[in-house]
Design a protein around this motif. Structure first.
Motif, PDB file in Angstrom:
ATOM      1  N   THR A 166     -15.829  50.833  79.032  1.00  0.00           N
ATOM      2  CA  THR A 166     -15.007  52.008  78.750  1.00  0.00           C
ATOM      3  C   THR A 166     -13.594  51.863  79.300  1.00  0.00           C
ATOM      4  OG1 THR A 166     -15.755  53.109  80.768  1.00  0.00           O
ATOM      5  CG2 THR A 166     -17.007  53.542  78.718  1.00  0.00           C
ATOM      6  N   ALA A 167     -13.271  50.687  79.846  1.00  0.00           N
ATOM      7  CA  ALA A 167     -11.940  50.467  80.416  1.00  0.00           C
ATOM      8  C   ALA A 167     -10.897  50.382  79.300  1.00  0.00           C
ATOM      9  CB  ALA A 167     -11.926  49.186  81.240  1.00  0.00           C
ATOM     10  N   PRO A 168      -9.742  51.003  79.498  1.00  0.00           N
ATOM     11  CA  PRO A 168      -8.685  50.883  78.501  1.00  0.00           C
ATOM     12  C   PRO A 168      -8.207  49.433  78.417  1.00  0.00           C
ATOM     13  CG  PRO A 168      -8.009  52.337  80.309  1.00  0.00           C
ATOM     14  CD  PRO A 168      -9.368  51.846  80.612  1.00  0.00           C
ATOM     15  N   ALA A 169      -7.936  48.970  77.207  1.00  0.00           N
ATOM     16  CA  ALA A 169      -7.469  47.598  77.005  1.00  0.00           C
ATOM     17  C   ALA A 169      -6.482  47.573  75.846  1.00  0.00           C
ATOM     18  CB  ALA A 169      -8.643  46.678  76.712  1.00  0.00           C
ATOM     19  N   ALA A 170      -5.453  46.769  76.000  1.00  0.00           N
ATOM     20  CA  ALA A 170      -4.463  46.581  74.940  1.00  0.00           C
ATOM     21  C   ALA A 170      -4.040  45.126  74.963  1.00  0.00           C
ATOM     22  CB  ALA A 170      -3.249  47.486  75.152  1.00  0.00           C
ATOM     23  N   GLY A 171      -3.893  44.556  73.791  1.00  0.00           N
ATOM     24  CA  GLY A 171      -3.473  43.168  73.708  1.00  0.00           C
ATOM     25  C   GLY A 171      -2.666  42.905  72.453  1.00  0.00           C
ATOM     26  N   GLU A 211      -8.776  50.364  65.788  1.00  0.00           N
ATOM     27  CA  GLU A 211      -8.315  49.809  67.060  1.00  0.00           C
ATOM     28  C   GLU A 211      -7.198  48.782  66.902  1.00  0.00           C
ATOM     29  OE1 GLU A 211     -11.815  48.398  69.113  1.00  0.00           O
ATOM     30  OE2 GLU A 211     -12.365  50.425  69.726  1.00  0.00           O
ATOM     31  N   VAL A 212      -6.487  48.769  65.753  1.00  0.00           N
ATOM     32  CA  VAL A 212      -5.368  47.853  65.533  1.00  0.00           C
ATOM     33  C   VAL A 212      -4.161  48.658  65.046  1.00  0.00           C
ATOM     34  CG1 VAL A 212      -4.515  45.835  64.281  1.00  0.00           C
ATOM     35  CG2 VAL A 212      -6.923  45.939  64.977  1.00  0.00           C
ATOM     36  N   TYR A 213      -3.030  48.453  65.710  1.00  0.00           N
ATOM     37  CA  TYR A 213      -1.795  49.164  65.388  1.00  0.00           C
ATOM     38  C   TYR A 213      -0.680  48.153  65.160  1.00  0.00           C
ATOM     39  CZ  TYR A 213      -4.130  53.331  67.126  1.00  0.00           C
ATOM     40  OH  TYR A 213      -5.010  54.367  67.306  1.00  0.00           O
ATOM     41  N   GLU A 214       0.187  48.467  64.191  1.00  0.00           N
ATOM     42  CA  GLU A 214       1.387  47.663  63.981  1.00  0.00           C
ATOM     43  C   GLU A 214       2.558  48.425  64.581  1.00  0.00           C
ATOM     44  OE1 GLU A 214       3.431  45.343  60.336  1.00  0.00           O
ATOM     45  OE2 GLU A 214       3.431  47.525  60.133  1.00  0.00           O
ATOM     46  N   VAL A 215       3.350  47.732  65.377  1.00  0.00           N
ATOM     47  CA  VAL A 215       4.574  48.293  65.943  1.00  0.00           C
ATOM     48  C   VAL A 215       5.732  47.480  65.376  1.00  0.00           C
ATOM     49  CG1 VAL A 215       5.905  48.689  68.052  1.00  0.00           C
ATOM     50  CG2 VAL A 215       3.427  49.052  68.052  1.00  0.00           C
ATOM     51  N   VAL A 216       6.726  48.175  64.802  1.00  0.00           N
ATOM     52  CA  VAL A 216       7.878  47.514  64.210  1.00  0.00           C
ATOM     53  C   VAL A 216       9.131  47.907  64.986  1.00  0.00           C
ATOM     54  CG1 VAL A 216       9.273  47.192  62.133  1.00  0.00           C
ATOM     55  CG2 VAL A 216       6.800  47.529  61.933  1.00  0.00           C
ATOM     56  N   LEU A 217       9.821  46.890  65.471  1.00  0.00           N
ATOM     57  CA  LEU A 217      11.093  47.066  66.164  1.00  0.00           C
ATOM     58  C   LEU A 217      12.179  46.670  65.169  1.00  0.00           C
ATOM     59  CD1 LEU A 217      12.867  47.493  68.671  1.00  0.00           C
ATOM     60  CD2 LEU A 217      12.272  45.163  69.372  1.00  0.00           C
ATOM     61  N   LEU A 248       1.161  43.124  65.981  1.00  0.00           N
ATOM     62  CA  LEU A 248      -0.128  43.793  65.844  1.00  0.00           C
ATOM     63  C   LEU A 248      -0.760  43.867  67.226  1.00  0.00           C
ATOM     64  CD1 LEU A 248      -1.685  42.222  62.631  1.00  0.00           C
ATOM     65  CD2 LEU A 248      -0.692  44.486  62.908  1.00  0.00           C
ATOM     66  N   PHE A 249      -1.162  45.068  67.601  1.00  0.00           N
ATOM     67  CA  PHE A 249      -1.742  45.290  68.917  1.00  0.00           C
ATOM     68  C   PHE A 249      -3.160  45.810  68.771  1.00  0.00           C
ATOM     69  CE2 PHE A 249       2.748  45.349  69.614  1.00  0.00           C
ATOM     70  CZ  PHE A 249       2.909  44.759  70.854  1.00  0.00           C
ATOM     71  N   GLY A 250      -4.082  45.188  69.490  1.00  0.00           N
ATOM     72  CA  GLY A 250      -5.442  45.691  69.569  1.00  0.00           C
ATOM     73  C   GLY A 250      -5.515  46.639  70.752  1.00  0.00           C
ATOM     74  N   ILE A 251      -5.969  47.851  70.504  1.00  0.00           N
ATOM     75  CA  ILE A 251      -6.012  48.871  71.560  1.00  0.00           C
ATOM     76  C   ILE A 251      -7.391  49.500  71.548  1.00  0.00           C
ATOM     77  CG2 ILE A 251      -5.011  51.020  72.417  1.00  0.00           C
ATOM     78  CD1 ILE A 251      -2.397  50.154  71.036  1.00  0.00           C
ATOM     79  N   ARG A 252      -8.038  49.477  72.717  1.00  0.00           N
ATOM     80  CA  ARG A 252      -9.402  49.995  72.832  1.00  0.00           C
ATOM     81  C   ARG A 252      -9.480  50.935  74.031  1.00  0.00           C
ATOM     82  NH1 ARG A 252     -12.435  45.209  73.819  1.00  0.00           N
ATOM     83  NH2 ARG A 252     -12.097  45.660  75.992  1.00  0.00           N
ATOM     84  N   ASN A 253     -10.207  52.017  73.852  1.00  0.00           N
ATOM     85  CA  ASN A 253     -10.485  52.980  74.917  1.00  0.00           C
ATOM     86  C   ASN A 253      -9.226  53.638  75.484  1.00  0.00           C
ATOM     87  OD1 ASN A 253     -13.258  52.392  74.710  1.00  0.00           O
ATOM     88  ND2 ASN A 253     -13.076  50.729  76.189  1.00  0.00           N
TER      89      ASN A 253
END
Length: 170
Positions: free
Chosen positions: A20-25, A67-73, A96-101
Motif C-alpha cells: 500500500t506504499a505510494p510509488a511513482a516512477g 496507474e499511468v499518466y503522461e506529463v507534457v512540458l 510517462l509516469f507509473g503512479i501507484r497508491n
C-alpha cells in the motif's frame, strides 16, 4: 492499545501482504513535438545585436492507462533582435509516469504538475539547447525552474478565486 491486523496504516503492507506504499516512477520520456524556425536567415546572422529571448512554458497531464499518466512540458522560446525574429522554438517534451497508491487530489496533482516536470526539465533543456545550436545560434541554456513553487502559487491563486493553469514565464 490493541493491534488491528486487518487494517494497515497508509504506506504499510496490509495483513494480506498487499503493498500500500505510494510509488511513482518514470517509465519513458520522449520528444512529443519539436519545431525550430529561423525565419530571417541568413540576414539575422549579420545583425550584431544580441537577441532578446522570451521563454514561456506550460505543463499538462493526462491519465493514459490504469496507474499511468503522461506529463507534457511545453516550452516556447522566441528570440528577437531589432524587431526581427532570430529564432522560434516550440518543444513539447513528455514523460510517462507509473503512479501507484497515491490518492487522487492534491498529492497526485502536486506530483504531476510539480515533481514530474522537475524530472523532465533537464532533458527538455538539452533538446532545446541542441535545437538552437543546430540552428546556428549559441546553445540556449535555461536556468532551472521551481515547478513545485509555481504549482503551489497557482494552487493558491485558484483557491483565492482566480483561475489559471500551471504556466509561467522564465
Amino acid at each position: 492499545m490493541a493491534e488491528n491486523d486487518t487494517i494497515a496504516e497508509f504506506g504499510e503492507p496490509a495483513a494480506n501482504g498487499a503493498d500500500t506504499a505510494p510509488a511513482a516512477g518514470l517509465l519513458s520520456q520522449y520528444v512529443k513535438d519539436l519545431s525550430f524556425e529561423n525565419p530571417n536567415a541568413p540576414a539575422i546572422f549579420q545583425n550584431p545585436t544580441a537577441p532578446a529571448i522570451d521563454v514561456q512554458f506550460n505543463i499538462g497531464s493526462a491519465k493514459v492507462a490504469d496507474e499511468v499518466y503522461e506529463v507534457v512540458l511545453k516550452i516556447e522560446v522566441r528570440a528577437t533582435a531589432e524587431s526581427q525574429a532570430a529564432f522560434i522554438v516550440d518543444l513539447s517534451y513528455a514523460g510517462l509516469f507509473g503512479i501507484r497508491n497515491v490518492p487522487e487530489g492534491e498529492a497526485l496533482d502536486g506530483f504531476l504538475l510539480g515533481e514530474a516536470p522537475r524530472l523532465l526539465f533537464p532533458f527538455a533543456r538539452r533538446v532545446l539547447a541542441d535545437a538552437v545550436r543546430d540552428g546556428g545560434f549559441p546553445p540556449l541554456m535555461l536556468e532551472p525552474i521551481d515547478f513545485g513553487g509555481i504549482y503551489i502559487q497557482q494552487r493558491a491563486m485558484n483557491e483565492s478565486g482566480l483561475t489559471g493553469e500551471v504556466a509561467g514565464e522564465a
